[in-house]
Design a protein around this motif. Structure first.
Motif, PDB file in Angstrom:
ATOM      1  N   PHE A 119      -4.142   2.249   3.753  1.00  0.00           N
ATOM      2  CA  PHE A 119      -5.618   2.184   3.684  1.00  0.00           C
ATOM      3  C   PHE A 119      -6.108   0.826   3.206  1.00  0.00           C
ATOM      4  CE2 PHE A 119      -4.637   3.360  -0.726  1.00  0.00           C
ATOM      5  CZ  PHE A 119      -5.451   2.465  -1.407  1.00  0.00           C
ATOM      6  N   LYS A 120      -5.208  -0.020   2.686  1.00  0.00           N
ATOM      7  CA  LYS A 120      -5.634  -1.321   2.189  1.00  0.00           C
ATOM      8  C   LYS A 120      -6.342  -2.118   3.288  1.00  0.00           C
ATOM      9  CE  LYS A 120      -3.733  -0.864  -1.988  1.00  0.00           C
ATOM     10  NZ  LYS A 120      -2.942   0.354  -1.967  1.00  0.00           N
ATOM     11  N   ASP A 121      -6.034  -1.811   4.560  1.00  0.00           N
ATOM     12  CA  ASP A 121      -6.686  -2.520   5.664  1.00  0.00           C
ATOM     13  C   ASP A 121      -8.189  -2.232   5.720  1.00  0.00           C
ATOM     14  OD1 ASP A 121      -4.178  -3.460   6.298  1.00  0.00           O
ATOM     15  OD2 ASP A 121      -3.866  -2.084   7.976  1.00  0.00           O
ATOM     16  N   GLY A 145       2.789  -3.944  -3.140  1.00  0.00           N
ATOM     17  CA  GLY A 145       3.325  -4.089  -1.790  1.00  0.00           C
ATOM     18  C   GLY A 145       2.325  -3.962  -0.663  1.00  0.00           C
ATOM     19  N   ASN A 146       1.529  -2.910  -0.690  1.00  0.00           N
ATOM     20  CA  ASN A 146       0.632  -2.691   0.447  1.00  0.00           C
ATOM     21  C   ASN A 146      -0.564  -3.627   0.466  1.00  0.00           C
ATOM     22  OD1 ASN A 146       2.087  -0.756   1.805  1.00  0.00           O
ATOM     23  ND2 ASN A 146       1.231   0.935   0.609  1.00  0.00           N
ATOM     24  N   THR A 147      -1.077  -3.965  -0.705  1.00  0.00           N
ATOM     25  CA  THR A 147      -2.184  -4.923  -0.744  1.00  0.00           C
ATOM     26  C   THR A 147      -1.713  -6.267  -0.207  1.00  0.00           C
ATOM     27  OG1 THR A 147      -3.146  -3.802  -2.634  1.00  0.00           O
ATOM     28  CG2 THR A 147      -3.869  -6.043  -2.245  1.00  0.00           C
ATOM     29  N   ILE A 244      -6.919  12.726  -3.479  1.00  0.00           N
ATOM     30  CA  ILE A 244      -6.578  11.321  -3.270  1.00  0.00           C
ATOM     31  C   ILE A 244      -5.541  10.874  -4.311  1.00  0.00           C
ATOM     32  CG2 ILE A 244      -7.585   8.990  -3.098  1.00  0.00           C
ATOM     33  CD1 ILE A 244     -10.354  10.447  -2.935  1.00  0.00           C
ATOM     34  N   PRO A 245      -4.525  10.107  -3.916  1.00  0.00           N
ATOM     35  CA  PRO A 245      -3.604   9.554  -4.915  1.00  0.00           C
ATOM     36  C   PRO A 245      -4.321   8.502  -5.774  1.00  0.00           C
ATOM     37  CG  PRO A 245      -2.709   9.325  -2.679  1.00  0.00           C
ATOM     38  CD  PRO A 245      -4.142   9.702  -2.548  1.00  0.00           C
ATOM     39  N   GLY A 246      -3.895   8.343  -7.011  1.00  0.00           N
ATOM     40  CA  GLY A 246      -4.521   7.359  -7.895  1.00  0.00           C
ATOM     41  C   GLY A 246      -3.511   6.408  -8.497  1.00  0.00           C
ATOM     42  N   GLY A 247      -3.710   5.107  -8.274  1.00  0.00           N
ATOM     43  CA  GLY A 247      -2.876   4.070  -8.884  1.00  0.00           C
ATOM     44  C   GLY A 247      -3.779   3.167  -9.704  1.00  0.00           C
ATOM     45  N   ASN A 248      -4.264   2.105  -9.053  1.00  0.00           N
ATOM     46  CA  ASN A 248      -5.220   1.214  -9.708  1.00  0.00           C
ATOM     47  C   ASN A 248      -6.624   1.816  -9.681  1.00  0.00           C
ATOM     48  OD1 ASN A 248      -5.319  -1.120 -11.195  1.00  0.00           O
ATOM     49  ND2 ASN A 248      -5.396  -2.504  -9.446  1.00  0.00           N
ATOM     50  N   LEU A 249      -6.770   2.915  -8.969  1.00  0.00           N
ATOM     51  CA  LEU A 249      -7.974   3.762  -8.928  1.00  0.00           C
ATOM     52  C   LEU A 249      -9.136   3.150  -8.166  1.00  0.00           C
ATOM     53  CD1 LEU A 249      -7.716   5.211 -12.553  1.00  0.00           C
ATOM     54  CD2 LEU A 249      -7.122   6.360 -10.411  1.00  0.00           C
ATOM     55  N   THR A 308       6.200   3.582  -5.790  1.00  0.00           N
ATOM     56  CA  THR A 308       5.860   2.250  -6.315  1.00  0.00           C
ATOM     57  C   THR A 308       4.394   1.871  -6.086  1.00  0.00           C
ATOM     58  OG1 THR A 308       6.818   1.352  -4.291  1.00  0.00           O
ATOM     59  CG2 THR A 308       8.176   1.251  -6.284  1.00  0.00           C
ATOM     60  N   ALA A 309       3.771   2.415  -5.053  1.00  0.00           N
ATOM     61  CA  ALA A 309       2.375   2.050  -4.760  1.00  0.00           C
ATOM     62  C   ALA A 309       1.415   2.504  -5.859  1.00  0.00           C
ATOM     63  CB  ALA A 309       1.941   2.642  -3.421  1.00  0.00           C
ATOM     64  N   ILE A 310       1.847   3.464  -6.678  1.00  0.00           N
ATOM     65  CA  ILE A 310       0.967   3.940  -7.750  1.00  0.00           C
ATOM     66  C   ILE A 310       1.617   3.744  -9.125  1.00  0.00           C
ATOM     67  CG2 ILE A 310      -0.442   5.530  -6.391  1.00  0.00           C
ATOM     68  CD1 ILE A 310       1.433   7.805  -7.222  1.00  0.00           C
ATOM     69  N   LYS A 311       2.537   2.790  -9.178  1.00  0.00           N
ATOM     70  CA  LYS A 311       3.230   2.509 -10.441  1.00  0.00           C
ATOM     71  C   LYS A 311       2.386   1.516 -11.244  1.00  0.00           C
ATOM     72  CE  LYS A 311       7.684   0.877 -12.123  1.00  0.00           C
ATOM     73  NZ  LYS A 311       8.965   0.297 -11.762  1.00  0.00           N
ATOM     74  N   ALA A 358       3.910   7.697  -2.507  1.00  0.00           N
ATOM     75  CA  ALA A 358       2.638   7.749  -3.247  1.00  0.00           C
ATOM     76  C   ALA A 358       1.656   8.728  -2.611  1.00  0.00           C
ATOM     77  CB  ALA A 358       2.015   6.362  -3.332  1.00  0.00           C
ATOM     78  N   SER A 359       1.691   8.828  -1.291  1.00  0.00           N
ATOM     79  CA  SER A 359       0.735   9.702  -0.593  1.00  0.00           C
ATOM     80  C   SER A 359       1.038  11.175  -0.851  1.00  0.00           C
ATOM     81  CB  SER A 359       0.803   9.461   0.915  1.00  0.00           C
ATOM     82  OG  SER A 359       0.698   8.087   1.201  1.00  0.00           O
ATOM     83  N   ALA A 360       2.316  11.464  -1.092  1.00  0.00           N
ATOM     84  CA  ALA A 360       2.751  12.856  -1.216  1.00  0.00           C
ATOM     85  C   ALA A 360       2.316  13.491  -2.534  1.00  0.00           C
ATOM     86  CB  ALA A 360       4.268  12.952  -1.051  1.00  0.00           C
ATOM     87  N   THR A 386      -2.114   7.902   2.101  1.00  0.00           N
ATOM     88  CA  THR A 386      -2.512   6.507   1.925  1.00  0.00           C
ATOM     89  C   THR A 386      -1.600   5.508   2.629  1.00  0.00           C
ATOM     90  OG1 THR A 386      -1.336   6.786  -0.150  1.00  0.00           O
ATOM     91  CG2 THR A 386      -3.752   6.802  -0.249  1.00  0.00           C
ATOM     92  N   GLY A 387      -0.319   5.874   2.822  1.00  0.00           N
ATOM     93  CA  GLY A 387       0.619   4.897   3.379  1.00  0.00           C
ATOM     94  C   GLY A 387       1.598   5.528   4.362  1.00  0.00           C
ATOM     95  N   ASN A 388       2.131   4.697   5.224  1.00  0.00           N
ATOM     96  CA  ASN A 388       3.020   5.114   6.311  1.00  0.00           C
ATOM     97  C   ASN A 388       4.431   5.440   5.828  1.00  0.00           C
ATOM     98  OD1 ASN A 388       4.822   4.632   8.774  1.00  0.00           O
ATOM     99  ND2 ASN A 388       2.772   4.427   9.645  1.00  0.00           N
TER     100      ASN A 388
END
Ligand SMILES: *Cc1c(COP(=O)(O)O)cnc(C)c1O
Length: 445
Positions: A119-121, A145-147, A244-249, A308-311, A358-360, A386-388
């Motif tokens: 979704f970063k796109d 990574g994704n950003t 929705i998953p939450g990392g940096n929110l 790792t995307a939400i670490k 992270a999406s799971a 959120t991610g592939n």
């Protein structure tokens, strides 16, 4: 002034022009929003316009973000748009995931089917457009990574230098490979995401680097359109809950803002409930939510999770995420375990959909909320993936080989590990000799 930056602090609410290069309110240090004085429009006309653009041949109409441009009107010159035709992602019916969660029906909006796989796109197209509007020559981000993958792609398309700061050895290979291939200057920093974030924020205040982390409110404007597209795909009939998953929110904040604006503009007639799900070892907001703490971030100093995307232990947008939960009354923030994440991910895969770890957290969280009676099995629930799946193949292969560990020390090979995750839904590859009779036996033919 149709569009302006505005401090989110209720006691300040200071406004600034959108061309000010600011990441915080200069008066009180709080985060900023991009806000608008929306002109009066007929919601039905807007809906028809958004829909009609789906068959247009004009690039900005084909973008799943800029197709909603009346709701993100911060650019004075649309020449600054850089698009990879982001957004336009599907909503899938996921029957096995629904059964696993204990729901009659579950829909998955797959943001992992974006051009760079996350979704970063959605946010990078607007962030890079603003960078162009400001005349930036170089953009930067700290990233799990994704950003970095997304920023590297959009910056290259715009002809800008991309400087990405990644925690050394802590990002998935799929993501690292993208940032290298798209030509970003990729700096591997000793330390975790939170350390990289602090560095890049300071550097972007001291130099001309334009910061494209989700602290940048223009990115969140793009991510906000995930809410519009999701609602459009439901025929503007509001689901009961969005998870929705939450990392940096940033993403939950953005989707919450999108929902609030859709309500304010009359595109929808009520607000859904929102649930943000975090990994147990990186769950500052979930802990605050559980304790009723709303004023002070209960930061996690050494965040841990294989997702790792939400670490992330010091989420930048925690105040905006709390605000989103206030707007979407009746939801909350919850945490799930590594075991729960791993099994939920395999179930999403078994629906023929798949996602990165992270999406799971979404499916794992929904399952817990159904089990504890918070969500009724009849409710209409949509989870945002959120991610592939292909972002982190190591995780997936290790799970199915029944060799996924919560703590693995890796250099080029695994040197030690601990805390095994049980592969309850493993689909192991089968070693078979190159003989037709043997193969027939294995396949039951
Ligand atoms: C960035 C990211 C997240 C976390 O989003 P935040 O906005 O940081 O909360 C979750 N999943 C994936 C796949 C991501 O790339």
């Amino acid at each position: 002034m149709l569009a302006y930056l505005q401090c989110i602090n209720k006691n300040c609410h200071e406004k600034f022009p959108v061309i000010a290069k600011l990441y915080h309110c200069p008066k009180c240090e709080s985060l900023l929003d991009v806000n608008y004085e929306f002109p009066k429009t007929d919601p039905e006309e807007l809906k028809a316009l958004f829909r009609a653009r789906r068959s247009s041949l004009i690039p900005k109409d084909q973008s799943g973000v800029w197709r909603f441009r009346e709701l993100i009107p911060f650019l004075s010159d649309e020449q600054n748009i850089v698009t990879l035709f982001e957004g336009n992602t599907p909503i899938y019916d996921a029957p096995k995931s629904a059964t696993f969660a204990g729901l009659k029906k579950l829909l998955l909006k797959h943001q992992g089917l974006n051009p760079t796989g996350s979704f970063k796109d959605n946010g990078m197209t607007t962030g890079v457009a603003q960078a162009q509007a400001l005349g930036a020559k170089a953009v930067a981000c700290a990233s799990t990574g994704n950003t970095s993958a997304s920023m590297a792609a959009y910056a290259s398309r715009a002809g800008m230098l991309a400087a990405v700061f990644i925690p050394s050895g802590q990002i998935a290979y799929g993501k690292l490979s993208q940032s290298l291939d798209y030509g970003a200057k990729t700096l591997q920093i000793d330390g975790d995401f939170d350390a990289a974030m602090k560095l890049v924020l300071e550097l972007s205040q001291e130099t001309d680097l334009y910061l494209l982390n989700s602290i940048n409110p223009f990115r969140l404007e793009g991510q906000k359109t995930i809410a519009f597209e999701l609602l459009e795909q439901c025929g503007w009939q509001v689901p009961d809950r969005i998870v929705i998953p939450g990392g940096n929110l940033g993403n939950s904040s953005a989707i919450g803002k999108g929902l609030a604006e859709a309500y304010q503009l009359g595109l929808i007639d009520r607000m859904p409930k929102m649930h943000i799900i975090q990994a147990e070892g990186a769950s500052p907001l979930a802990q605050m939510w559980a304790k009723g703490e709303r004023e002070k971030l209960l930061a996690v100093d050494k965040a841990t999770t294989l997702a790792t995307a939400i670490k992330i232990g010091h989420p930048v947008s925690w105040q905006k995420a709390l605000r989103a939960l206030d707007w979407c009354v009746g939801g909350g923030c919850h945490q799930v375990s590594e075991q729960e994440i791993a099994d939920a991910k395999a179930i999403i895969g078994s629906d023929g959909i798949g996602c990165e770890p992270a999406s799971a957290v979404t499916l794992a969280g929904i399952r817990n909320l159904v089990n504890s009676g918070v969500i009724d099995k009849e409710e209409r629930v949509i989870a945002v993936l959120t991610g592939n799946l292909l972002k982190d193949p190591d995780y997936t292969v290790n799970y199915h080989l029944d060799s996924l560990y919560q703590k693995s020390q890796t250099k080029t090979e695994i040197i030690s590990h601990q805390d095994k995750i049980v592969a309850n839904f493993a689909n192991k590859p089968v070693q078979v000799s190159a003989e037709k009779t043997k193969i027939k036996e294995v396949l039951g033919l």
